[in-house]
Design a protein around this motif. Structure first.
Motif, PDB file in Angstrom:
ATOM      1  N   SER A  92     -19.725 -15.728   5.097  1.00 39.81           N
ATOM      2  CA  SER A  92     -19.577 -14.449   5.781  1.00 39.81           C
ATOM      3  C   SER A  92     -19.114 -13.404   4.782  1.00 39.81           C
ATOM      4  O   SER A  92     -18.681 -13.722   3.687  1.00 39.81           O
ATOM      5  CB  SER A  92     -18.577 -14.575   6.921  1.00 39.81           C
ATOM      6  N   ASP A  93     -19.195 -12.132   5.205  1.00 37.28           N
ATOM      7  CA  ASP A  93     -18.908 -11.046   4.283  1.00 37.28           C
ATOM      8  C   ASP A  93     -17.457 -10.988   3.856  1.00 37.28           C
ATOM      9  O   ASP A  93     -17.103 -10.299   2.924  1.00 37.28           O
ATOM     10  CB  ASP A  93     -19.302  -9.709   4.934  1.00 37.28           C
ATOM     11  N   THR A  94     -16.583 -11.688   4.554  1.00 34.88           N
ATOM     12  CA  THR A  94     -15.158 -11.554   4.250  1.00 34.88           C
ATOM     13  C   THR A  94     -14.530 -12.843   3.753  1.00 34.88           C
ATOM     14  O   THR A  94     -13.326 -12.889   3.551  1.00 34.88           O
ATOM     15  CB  THR A  94     -14.384 -11.096   5.497  1.00 34.88           C
ATOM     16  N   GLU A  95     -15.292 -13.911   3.566  1.00 33.48           N
ATOM     17  CA  GLU A  95     -14.598 -15.173   3.288  1.00 33.48           C
ATOM     18  C   GLU A  95     -14.721 -15.672   1.855  1.00 33.48           C
ATOM     19  O   GLU A  95     -14.059 -16.625   1.498  1.00 33.48           O
ATOM     20  CB  GLU A  95     -15.094 -16.261   4.248  1.00 33.48           C
ATOM     21  N   VAL A 102     -17.291  -7.908   1.063  1.00 36.27           N
ATOM     22  CA  VAL A 102     -16.825  -6.588   1.490  1.00 36.27           C
ATOM     23  C   VAL A 102     -16.066  -5.900   0.355  1.00 36.27           C
ATOM     24  O   VAL A 102     -16.289  -4.723   0.049  1.00 36.27           O
ATOM     25  CB  VAL A 102     -15.920  -6.737   2.736  1.00 36.27           C
ATOM     26  N   LYS A 103     -15.175  -6.659  -0.295  1.00 33.76           N
ATOM     27  CA  LYS A 103     -14.378  -6.079  -1.388  1.00 33.76           C
ATOM     28  C   LYS A 103     -15.269  -5.724  -2.576  1.00 33.76           C
ATOM     29  O   LYS A 103     -15.083  -4.694  -3.224  1.00 33.76           O
ATOM     30  CB  LYS A 103     -13.303  -7.090  -1.823  1.00 33.76           C
ATOM     31  N   ARG A 104     -16.222  -6.600  -2.865  1.00 34.83           N
ATOM     32  CA  ARG A 104     -17.113  -6.321  -4.001  1.00 34.83           C
ATOM     33  C   ARG A 104     -17.951  -5.082  -3.711  1.00 34.83           C
ATOM     34  O   ARG A 104     -18.109  -4.213  -4.568  1.00 34.83           O
ATOM     35  CB  ARG A 104     -18.043  -7.511  -4.268  1.00 34.83           C
ATOM     36  N   ALA A 105     -18.456  -5.018  -2.483  1.00 32.98           N
ATOM     37  CA  ALA A 105     -19.311  -3.891  -2.131  1.00 32.98           C
ATOM     38  C   ALA A 105     -18.558  -2.576  -2.277  1.00 32.98           C
ATOM     39  O   ALA A 105     -19.135  -1.555  -2.655  1.00 32.98           O
ATOM     40  CB  ALA A 105     -19.833  -4.054  -0.709  1.00 32.98           C
ATOM     41  N   GLU A 106     -17.256  -2.607  -1.997  1.00 37.50           N
ATOM     42  CA  GLU A 106     -16.456  -1.397  -2.110  1.00 37.50           C
ATOM     43  C   GLU A 106     -16.381  -0.930  -3.577  1.00 37.50           C
ATOM     44  O   GLU A 106     -16.481   0.260  -3.864  1.00 37.50           O
ATOM     45  CB  GLU A 106     -15.056  -1.667  -1.542  1.00 37.50           C
ATOM     46  N   VAL A 107     -16.245  -1.889  -4.492  1.00 33.53           N
ATOM     47  CA  VAL A 107     -16.218  -1.510  -5.913  1.00 33.53           C
ATOM     48  C   VAL A 107     -17.590  -0.989  -6.342  1.00 33.53           C
ATOM     49  O   VAL A 107     -17.700   0.042  -7.012  1.00 33.53           O
ATOM     50  CB  VAL A 107     -15.794  -2.694  -6.795  1.00 33.53           C
ATOM     51  N   TYR A 108     -18.651  -1.697  -5.931  1.00 33.81           N
ATOM     52  CA  TYR A 108     -20.001  -1.242  -6.301  1.00 33.81           C
ATOM     53  C   TYR A 108     -20.224   0.194  -5.801  1.00 33.81           C
ATOM     54  O   TYR A 108     -20.797   1.027  -6.486  1.00 33.81           O
ATOM     55  CB  TYR A 108     -21.076  -2.151  -5.680  1.00 33.81           C
ATOM     56  N   GLY A 121     -14.697   0.225  12.696  1.00 33.38           N
ATOM     57  CA  GLY A 121     -13.547  -0.628  12.457  1.00 33.38           C
ATOM     58  C   GLY A 121     -13.591  -1.418  11.169  1.00 33.38           C
ATOM     59  O   GLY A 121     -14.630  -1.598  10.557  1.00 33.38           O
ATOM     60  N   SER A 122     -12.414  -1.897  10.816  1.00 31.61           N
ATOM     61  CA  SER A 122     -12.274  -2.679   9.587  1.00 31.61           C
ATOM     62  C   SER A 122     -12.950  -4.028   9.742  1.00 31.61           C
ATOM     63  O   SER A 122     -12.927  -4.642  10.803  1.00 31.61           O
ATOM     64  CB  SER A 122     -10.794  -2.878   9.283  1.00 31.61           C
ATOM     65  N   LEU A 123     -13.548  -4.520   8.651  1.00 30.92           N
ATOM     66  CA  LEU A 123     -14.167  -5.834   8.670  1.00 30.92           C
ATOM     67  C   LEU A 123     -13.176  -6.931   8.313  1.00 30.92           C
ATOM     68  O   LEU A 123     -13.487  -8.111   8.410  1.00 30.92           O
ATOM     69  CB  LEU A 123     -15.339  -5.871   7.679  1.00 30.92           C
ATOM     70  N   LEU A 124     -11.987  -6.519   7.865  1.00 31.68           N
ATOM     71  CA  LEU A 124     -10.984  -7.520   7.504  1.00 31.68           C
ATOM     72  C   LEU A 124     -10.218  -7.923   8.754  1.00 31.68           C
ATOM     73  O   LEU A 124     -10.227  -7.223   9.762  1.00 31.68           O
ATOM     74  CB  LEU A 124     -10.028  -6.939   6.468  1.00 31.68           C
ATOM     75  N   SER A 125      -9.563  -9.071   8.684  1.00 26.41           N
ATOM     76  CA  SER A 125      -8.704  -9.435   9.812  1.00 26.41           C
ATOM     77  C   SER A 125      -7.425  -8.623   9.658  1.00 26.41           C
ATOM     78  O   SER A 125      -6.547  -8.962   8.876  1.00 26.41           O
ATOM     79  CB  SER A 125      -8.429 -10.934   9.816  1.00 26.41           C
ATOM     80  N   TYR A 126      -7.369  -7.527  10.395  1.00 21.50           N
ATOM     81  CA  TYR A 126      -6.394  -6.490  10.113  1.00 21.50           C
ATOM     82  C   TYR A 126      -4.973  -6.889  10.494  1.00 21.50           C
ATOM     83  O   TYR A 126      -4.012  -6.482   9.883  1.00 21.50           O
ATOM     84  CB  TYR A 126      -6.800  -5.214  10.860  1.00 21.50           C
ATOM     85  N   ASP A 127      -4.840  -7.716  11.529  1.00 19.39           N
ATOM     86  CA  ASP A 127      -3.524  -7.959  12.092  1.00 19.39           C
ATOM     87  C   ASP A 127      -2.747  -9.047  11.363  1.00 19.39           C
ATOM     88  O   ASP A 127      -3.261 -10.121  11.144  1.00 19.39           O
ATOM     89  CB  ASP A 127      -3.658  -8.383  13.553  1.00 19.39           C
TER      90      ASP A 127
END
Lengths: 509, 127
Positions: A92-95, A102-108, A121-127
């Motif tokens: 998955s995009d977050t695991e 998700v983190k890599r895409a943010e740097v790219y 909404g955030s794709l990370l498990s925010y809570d």
């Protein structure tokens, strides 16, 4: 309970092993009596039968193949393409680790200068799992913010006091770990953005110097580039390097997060004439980096060595380590006070490792994580009253402005990132940094792989990334109601009780 | 067990002979045509085998020599089956020269196969 659909592997493999012999005979017969074309199958099955006999009755190193034959080989084949399948199709995009998609895409995205917004909404498990920054009811205007400026060496009134103008610096990666194109693209990008770059412990920074950016010269435990034949400090060489215009600071690496307490080994096969010259080692024999500087055997000698490097280089000089025992660090700080020698900065490296190749047991099992170590170091320096005489640099997966500001809230003055910049260069997290086969030409010396890494294009991406991070810093700081990162404290960080850190966080009252 | 220089030599010899054989088939050498007619594979089989031999020869001269040797061994096995079961060991009054050449290619490619077995795709790790 036995499932109705249970597969009896043993029976199945016996059938399969007999089956290929039968098929071989059938194909042979068909080839002989019907059409010669059937002998294509005869040959294929013949080779498969031979291979199967080898697996079943000759080799002894694979129990599965000995017991089940060719059917078991299917398992090895499927397993061998597992990492690619998972990365491309099933993860998955977050695991993913170390950096999720998700983190890599943010740097790219930052590196390419693309649109910064996302929706729904955030794709990370925010809570309740990650540190968060606290914002203020009263944000400040962005133009009220002080420009970022951290002066290193000011407390010693050095002529060579260096001003860091960006909250993010390129962390230590040597020529050797990186190929020359990658080094030059990073250095050129740093120059374009006006940022500071660490040379890593690769000896004389020939390729870093080509692009004219501001450099921190790192001296590892083997002192590549400034060593005598027996691995001690060659003061003349250090003085000559420090006299170079581009070299602004010196960092003495006591340990690194990837393998704290362990030296590296440079095998003789990898020592080219160029590497031998840059690092100051002889060809034809392995070079062992000791686990510690030969000069540094206890707190007293370590502080004396820091003082020696400060004196010889005349530059702001700091130390880098991954924290293990806080009591040892406190003793070191007390020794600094006793001798009156304080490093101009301290780099705290997180224990989970980075670009450096290291044994898995060291990557996984040793060294404090950054967000544990940083507040400890900060607190000890405050307790001992020398916090205002030095700066703290933090490194360890700080690839986003939010993470960097969290580190700054917990005591850091400036953030370092290495892997963030590799991602900006186009790293696809193939995890082959130690194999000289980097598919995007970053951590390889093979010319045909480096070919794809265009220095000018990638330098622009590096500069974009630095500037986008700085932009995010400004926006987040303004939202936090703080006019400067200097004013942040741990009250600006929310640490959930089930979160990643153990230290008690004061609730703002 | 195997010697690197001998491996390269074997690759060269096998590739050279395979290229010769493929060329004869491509240009429609009457001897080849006759053999494939007797096998009932003329002309599709002749061109198919020629292409396979060409690919094997090129692979043997490339970094993928292990794969090339597998293909070469397979083609030679097929050829031996043909000569043993249908064509006979002496064809076109050559005194067995064609079959001898075939055995040379087989021996060379088996030698390459053994010395480069670790590089065979997928199964190399277990050999």
């Amino acid at each position: 309970m036995k499932s109705t659909f249970a597969i009896d592997l043993e029976k199945m493999s016996r059938t399969a092993n007999v089956g290929i012999v039968v098929l071989f005979l059938l194909a042979g017969a068909a080839g002989h009596f019907a059409s010669f074309y059937f002998h294509f199958l005869t040959v294929a099955f013949f080779l498969l039968v031979l291979l199967n006999v080898y697996w079943r009755h000759v080799q002894t190193s694979h129990a599965l193949l000995a017991n089940f034959g060719w059917l078991a080989q299917l398992r090895y084949i499927v397993e061998s393409i597992g990492p690619e399948l998972r990365q491309y199709l099933f993860a998955s995009d977050t695991e993913e680790r170390p950096f999720s998609r998700v983190k890599r895409a943010e740097v790219y995205r930052k590196a390419k200068g693309l649109d910064a917004t996302a929706a729904f909404g955030s794709l990370l498990s925010y809570d309740r799992t990650e540190l968060k920054l606290r914002h203020s009811f009263y944000p400040v205007d962005e133009d009220e913010l002080e420009p970022f400026d951290v002066a290193i060496g000011a407390s010693r009134q050095l002529d060579t006091t260096y001003h860091i103008r960006h909250p993010i610096m390129i962390s230590a990666m040597s020529y050797g770990a990186l190929g020359q194109n990658a080094v030059r693209a990073l250095a050129r990008g740093a120059k374009q953005a006006g940022a500071t770059m660490n040379t890593g412990e690769g000896g004389h920074p020939k390729y870093h110097l080509m692009e004219g950016c501001d450099l921190i010269f790192q001296m590892g435990t083997a002192k590549f580039g400034v060593r005598t034949a027996d691995g001690r400090l060659d003061e003349d060489k250090l003085a000559a390097l420090a006299a170079l215009d581009a070299i602004k600071m010196v960092e003495i690496k006591l340990s690194q997060g990837a393998k704290p307490g362990k030296g590296g080994l440079l095998p003789k096969e990898k020592i080219t004439p160029e590497i031998a010259e840059l690092r100051g080692v002889t060809m034809g024999q392995d070079v062992v980096s000791p686990a510690h500087h030969v000069e540094c055997v206890d707190a007293e000698s370590t502080v004396a060595f820091i003082g020696c490097v400060q004196r010889v280089s005349g530059l702001p000089t700091g130390i880098k380590f991954c924290l293990g025992r806080p009591d040892e660090f406190r003793a070191l700080v007390q020794e600094m006070k006793r001798q009156g020698t304080v490093p101009d900065f301290i780099t705290v490296d997180g224990g989970e490792g980075g670009t450096g190749a290291a044994p898995v047991s060291f990557l996984d099992e040793i060294g404090l994580p950054l967000f544990e170590a940083l507040p400890l170091v900060h607190r000890i320096l405050l307790d001992e009253g020398i916090r205002d005489r030095l700066a703290i640099f933090a490194s360890g997966k700080l690839i986003s402005a939010g993470k960097q500001l969290q580190a700054m809230s917990l005591g850091a003055d400036v953030a370092y990132s290495a892997r963030g910049f590799l991602l900006a260069l186009g790293c696809i997290q193939a995890l082959q940094c130690n194999q000289n086969t980097c598919p995007v030409g970053i951590t390889t010396h093979q010319p045909e792989l480096q070919r794809g890494l265009d220095i000018a294009t990638k330098a622009q991406r590096v500069a974009n990334y630095i500037e986008a991070l700085h932009h995010d810093h400004v926006e987040l700081l303004a939202a936090m109601g703080s006019s400067s990162a200097r004013l942040l404290s741990e009250e600006n960080v929310y640490a959930p009780s089930q979160g990643p850190v153990s230290w008690p966080v004061r609730e703002p009252s | 067990m195997t010697h690197p220089k001998l491996t390269y030599l074997a690759q060269g010899v096998a590739a050279l002979l395979l290229l010769t054989a493929a060329t004869m088939k491509f240009v429609g050498d009457p001897g080849s045509v006759d053999l494939f007619e007797r096998l009932g594979m003329e002309p599709v089989g002749r061109y198919g085998i020629a292409i396979t031999e060409l690919v094997a020869a090129l692979l043997l001269l490339s970094p993928f020599a292990a794969l090339g040797s597998v293909i070469a061994v397979a083609v030679m096995c097929g050829a031996i089956i043909a000569h043993v079961t249908q064509l006979g060991l002496v064809v076109n009054d050559d005194g067995g020269r064609l079959v001898a050449m075939l055995v040379v290619v087989l021996v060379c490619s088996v030698y390459v196969l053994i010395s480069r077995r670790k590089q065979i795709p997928f199964v190399g790790d277990t050999l």
